[in-house]
Design an enzyme around this catalytic site. Structure first.
Site, PDB file in Angstrom:
ATOM      1  N   LYS A 189       0.817  -1.218   0.000  1.00 14.79           N
ATOM      2  CA  LYS A 189       0.000   0.000   0.000  1.00 14.79           C
ATOM      3  C   LYS A 189       0.846   1.262   0.000  1.00 14.79           C
ATOM      4  O   LYS A 189       0.462   2.260  -0.617  1.00 14.79           O
ATOM      5  CB  LYS A 189      -0.949   0.013   1.199  1.00 14.79           C
ATOM      6  CG  LYS A 189      -0.277   0.182   2.543  1.00 14.79           C
ATOM      7  CD  LYS A 189      -1.297   0.261   3.649  1.00 14.79           C
ATOM      8  CE  LYS A 189      -0.614   0.390   4.999  1.00 14.79           C
ATOM      9  NZ  LYS A 189       0.190   1.620   5.101  1.00 14.79           N
ATOM     10  N   THR A 190       2.011   1.247   0.656  1.00 13.41           N
ATOM     11  CA  THR A 190       2.861   2.441   0.660  1.00 13.41           C
ATOM     12  C   THR A 190       3.342   2.758  -0.750  1.00 13.41           C
ATOM     13  O   THR A 190       3.404   3.916  -1.159  1.00 13.41           O
ATOM     14  CB  THR A 190       4.058   2.260   1.610  1.00 13.41           C
ATOM     15  OG1 THR A 190       3.579   1.939   2.917  1.00 13.41           O
ATOM     16  CG2 THR A 190       4.893   3.526   1.680  1.00 13.41           C
ATOM     17  N   ASP A 206      -3.763   7.557   4.928  1.00  7.11           N
ATOM     18  CA  ASP A 206      -3.236   6.199   5.048  1.00  7.11           C
ATOM     19  C   ASP A 206      -3.700   5.599   6.375  1.00  7.11           C
ATOM     20  O   ASP A 206      -3.985   6.325   7.338  1.00  7.11           O
ATOM     21  CB  ASP A 206      -1.709   6.242   4.973  1.00  7.11           C
ATOM     22  CG  ASP A 206      -1.086   4.864   4.867  1.00  7.11           C
ATOM     23  OD1 ASP A 206      -1.786   3.948   4.395  1.00  7.11           O
ATOM     24  OD2 ASP A 206       0.078   4.704   5.249  1.00  7.11           O
ATOM     25  N   GLU A 207      -3.757   4.278   6.454  1.00  7.23           N
ATOM     26  CA  GLU A 207      -4.155   3.557   7.670  1.00  7.23           C
ATOM     27  C   GLU A 207      -5.491   4.080   8.209  1.00  7.23           C
ATOM     28  O   GLU A 207      -5.658   4.321   9.412  1.00  7.23           O
ATOM     29  CB  GLU A 207      -3.066   3.688   8.755  1.00  7.23           C
ATOM     30  CG  GLU A 207      -1.703   3.175   8.342  1.00  7.23           C
ATOM     31  CD  GLU A 207      -1.603   1.659   8.327  1.00  7.23           C
ATOM     32  OE1 GLU A 207      -2.628   0.999   8.523  1.00  7.23           O
ATOM     33  OE2 GLU A 207      -0.492   1.140   8.120  1.00  7.23           O
ATOM     34  N   GLN A 256      -7.398  -4.981  10.026  1.00  2.95           N
ATOM     35  CA  GLN A 256      -6.281  -4.629  10.905  1.00  2.95           C
ATOM     36  C   GLN A 256      -6.614  -3.454  11.822  1.00  2.95           C
ATOM     37  O   GLN A 256      -5.723  -2.756  12.297  1.00  2.95           O
ATOM     38  CB  GLN A 256      -5.030  -4.302  10.077  1.00  2.95           C
ATOM     39  CG  GLN A 256      -4.495  -5.485   9.298  1.00  2.95           C
ATOM     40  CD  GLN A 256      -3.146  -5.204   8.677  1.00  2.95           C
ATOM     41  OE1 GLN A 256      -2.116  -5.120   9.350  1.00  2.95           O
ATOM     42  NE2 GLN A 256      -3.135  -5.041   7.356  1.00  2.95           N
ATOM     43  N   ARG A 290       2.183 -11.012  10.423  1.00  3.65           N
ATOM     44  CA  ARG A 290       3.532 -10.462  10.607  1.00  3.65           C
ATOM     45  C   ARG A 290       4.579 -11.469  10.124  1.00  3.65           C
ATOM     46  O   ARG A 290       5.728 -11.105   9.881  1.00  3.65           O
ATOM     47  CB  ARG A 290       3.833 -10.157  12.091  1.00  3.65           C
ATOM     48  CG  ARG A 290       2.953  -9.137  12.789  1.00  3.65           C
ATOM     49  CD  ARG A 290       2.784  -7.861  12.009  1.00  3.65           C
ATOM     50  NE  ARG A 290       1.577  -7.913  11.190  1.00  3.65           N
ATOM     51  CZ  ARG A 290       1.294  -7.064  10.205  1.00  3.65           C
ATOM     52  NH1 ARG A 290       2.139  -6.117   9.895  1.00  3.65           N
ATOM     53  NH2 ARG A 290       0.176  -7.180   9.509  1.00  3.65           N
TER      54      ARG A 290
END
Length: 749
Positions: free
Chosen positions: A37-38, A217-218, A252, A624
């Site tokens: 996504k970044t 973002d997020e 998330q 993770r």
């Protein structure tokens, strides 16, 4: 103009490319863990500037941690240098910048500093002296939560945070006292810009003209106030034409206890009409086997938009579930497997041990010390929370804003100058809302306190005189001001100019802080001086002037507002010990998720939305892992000073049969569940209210049979929902919950 090579967009997969080149009113990018996504966000910024000729000055991109904002900015500039003129920063940093620009309209001092929860408690005590000390932390948290919900003391919905008439009055008194200091707390950095935009048409019009593209973002980590602020910024109710793009993962969202609201992302399409949805599902981090476990678990949540991650990597090792007798065996198992792999050349830093609460780290610390396994704990006392650092920052904050009551109280008698609480109260009450130092100079006090205040004021005046309004050369001439770039980090100070580090060095010397902390004790004192020196070093890049001081304070104060801003411990060869919440945004080659028992993870009594958040936290932990994943579950665990017989976590029952390799002595209930079939039920199971309540893994109590666990549940051909329960006594029995709910009770409901 920079010319992109053909590879500029060629490196993107189909979904990423669609997100980068999307045009329309608004866009929701549902980006799964490890889906790049970044890359999408930074490429979209560069693409908008170069290919759509969007003025970089009109782009605002916000996220939630300083680390993420810096990475985003660096990567965007690497693709398109003009992105340096865009605003790419944290939500709180943008809020602080807005409040400095519109301080009068927002009702704060333009020289404000930001109070943390300890400072807020001090303000609360000043506002309500009769308040019992033990109540202050609870009330401060409620005030912070109220601001996260966008609520003021007069809001009708204050009961959302458990507010009542007493709390509303406490909140109002706190706000009144806070405004007199001229400072703000973290909640204000979002709430005040929202209220200012909502109530001031001229400012709102300026902002809508300024920003033509807003990216968040997020977004799953946003709270209600941030959602309301985004709506005001974008002008959705005024048809401003601003393009809004939010990126996040509903699976998330794990910060509800901090005010984060998953509904923001779930309801985004309803709030922003005409929104398009693009899912990023190609995962570049984990093996297919790990992702399959993640999907098995999170698919049981109802509150999600839905997606299934697809591994870009080839086949890997099946995750391992290990049943152990007790927590000592759990720590020994982890130590053994890490040491065995280390002898084969696997670095310690490949490993991360995840747990639900910080208290679970103690056993691993003890074992690893004895086993000589190097480790790092993420989540220990942060640099800016240390006593000596807060002392130095209090001096700096008071120079920036002499109305700062909290800073004044912290350092007026440190080191001791004979200015006790009574004298401090007298000075504060007389000078509240004014320059406290000037007020102190005029105050008639007992001789010892008067001498101490005179010494304190002399030090303050000397420090204050060191700080010019404009940046100065070494020769004493004004250096001139560079053109402001709001989004850019401070540039290194020229060699012929003084830096703010010179000022902070004098603060530590003149105030006696160096001598005071050195005298604490030889070991701690040495470290404290080193920390003060590190604080001084961190100010080298800021110019010696008022603006440089405020920029420096913003930089470090806002670090404390971010979510999960931690070091991951991977720079050295050591095992990482970390809570599940702190793993957000990190990745490790080998992950062990420990404490997989009911009452530990998930916590006891979690139902509904709270249980779904616990499940999302488990999903975050699973995703993770890059190469290897382990789960550990104990039959016995010491909790709160007692030895408890534990049941496996209900989340373990949601793993498909055969998706994990099982080691150790399986509990009877768990073995029965796996013998009964797969770990997930049909979608009908999760839409039927009875099946949802009596779902697989739920702990139950029966009047005749005692405590047990549901090991399977399914519908008959006639549409009746039947469950099989394994009881602690060893017996197994089937029930029809629709007709037997009065005798078969689900624990925690």
């Amino acid at each position: 103009m920079t010319d992109f090579s053909p590879q500029y967009l060629d490196v993107l997969n189909e979904e990423q490319l669609a997100a980068v080149t999307h045009e329309g009113k608004s866009l929701l990018i549902l980006a799964g863990a490890g889906t790049g996504k970044t890359r999408v966000v930074t490429t979209k910024i560069a693409w908008l500037i170069q290919h759509k000729h969007v003025d970089p000055y009109s782009i605002l991109a916000v996220t939630f941690t300083k680390k993420a904002a810096n990475e985003m900015k660096e990567r965007a500039i690497a693709l398109e240098p003009k992105a340096a003129w865009s605003q790419i920063r944290t939500f709180h940093s943008w809020g602080a910048n807005f409040l400095r620009r519109y301080a009068d309209e927002a009702g704060v001092s333009k020289n404000f500093t930001v109070y943390d929860e300890d400072d807020m408690a001090t303000v609360l005590f000043d506002a309500i002296p009769s308040l019992p000390k033990k109540e202050a932390p609870h009330i401060v948290k409620k005030i912070s939560l109220a601001k996260d919900y966008g609520l003021t003391p007069t809001s009708k919905n204050l009961e959302l945070v458990g507010g009542d008439g007493v709390f509303a009055e406490q909140y109002a008194l706190y706000q009144e006292r806070l405004r007199l200091t001229g400072n703000v707390d973290f909640g204000d950095l979002i709430l005040l810009p929202y209220l200012t935009l909502k109530n001031n048409e001229a400012i709102r019009r300026d902002i809508h003209f300024r920003y033509r593209v807003i990216m968040v973002d997020e977004y799953q980590d946003s709270n209600i106030a941030q959602s309301l602020l985004l709506q005001e910024l974008s002008g959705i109710n005024e048809n401003s034409g601003t393009y809004v793009c939010v990126v996040g993962d509903d699976d998330q969202s794990i910060y509800r206890f901090r005010g984060a609201e998953v509904r923001n992302i779930l309801e985004f399409k309803n709030q922003f009409a005409g929104t398009d949805l693009i899912r990023l599902v190609q995962n570049y981090r984990s093996t297919p086997e790990i992702l399959y476990c993640a999907d098995c678990v999170v698919s049981n949540n109802e509150g999600r938009l839905g997606k299934t991650l697809v591994a870009a990597r080839g086949k890997g090792k099946k995750p391992t579930l290990v049943f152990l007798p007790n927590q000592d065996d759990e720590t020994q198992f982890c130590a053994d497997i890490i040491e065995q792999q280390h002898k084969k050349g696997v670095p310690y830093s490949d490993w991360a041990i995840l747990y639900r609460t910080n208290a679970q780290s103690l056993g691993f610390e003890t074992n690893f010390l004895h086993s000589k396994i190097p480790y790092a704990i993420v989540g220990t006392l942060k640099f800016y929370e240390r006593e000596e650092i807060k002392d130095a920052l209090a001096w700096i904050s008071l120079v920036a804003n002499p109305r700062d009551v909290v800073a004044f109280r912290r350092i007026v008698n440190k080191p001791a100058r004979g200015v006790g609480p009574a004298s401090q109260d007298k000075i504060v009450e007389a000078g509240l809302g004014q320059n406290l130092v000037e007020s102190a100079k005029k105050m008639k006090l007992p001789k010892k306190a008067s001498e101490g205040i005179a010494e304190f004021c002399k030090i303050f005046d000397e420090l204050n005189s060191m700080l010019p309004d404009e940046e100065m050369n070494l020769g004493g001439e004004a250096a001139g001001s560079a053109e402001e770039n709001e989004g850019a980090a401070p540039k290194a100070v020229d060699a012929n100019k003084l830096s703010l580090a010179d000022f902070i060095k004098e603060v530590c010397e003149k105030t006696g802080l160096n001598e005071f902390h050195e005298a604490q004790d030889e070991i701690a004192g040495t470290q404290k001086l080193a920390n003060l020196e590190e604080l001084t070093n961190s100010a080298v890049q800021y110019p010696l002037c008022r603006k440089g001081l405020l920029d420096f304070l913003d930089s470090i104060n806002l670090d404390r507002s971010t979510l999960g801003e931690e070091e991951d411990g991977s720079l050295q060869d050591r095992v990482t010990l970390i809570t599940l919440h702190n793993t957000k945004g990190l990745e490790y080659k080998r992950v062990i998720i420990t404490g997989m028992e009911y009452g530990v993870f998930p916590r006891e009594g979690k139902v509904g939305d709270d249980l779904e958040e616990e499940r999302r936290l488990f999903y975050v932990g699973i995703t993770r892992a890059q190469n290897e994943l382990y789960f550990t579950s104990c039959a016995i665990r010491r909790l709160y000073g007692r030895t408890n017989y534990m049941q496996p976590s209900p989340f373990l029952y949601e793993l498909e049969k055969g998706s994990v390799r099982v080691l150790g002595q399986q509990p009877f209930a768990f073995q029965g569940a796996y013998d009964a079939g797969s770990g997930t039920s049909s979608s009908a199971t999760y839409s039927d209210p009875i099946a949802k309540k009596y779902r697989k893994g739920a702990m139950v109590y029966h009047d005749d049979w005692g405590h047990g666990q549901i090991v399977s549940g399914d519908f008959t051909a006639d549409g009746e929902y039947v469950v099989t329960v394994n009881f602690e006594t060893g017996g197994s029995k089937k029930f029809l919950p629709k007709y037997q709910s009065s005798s078969l009770l689900v624990e925690g409901t």
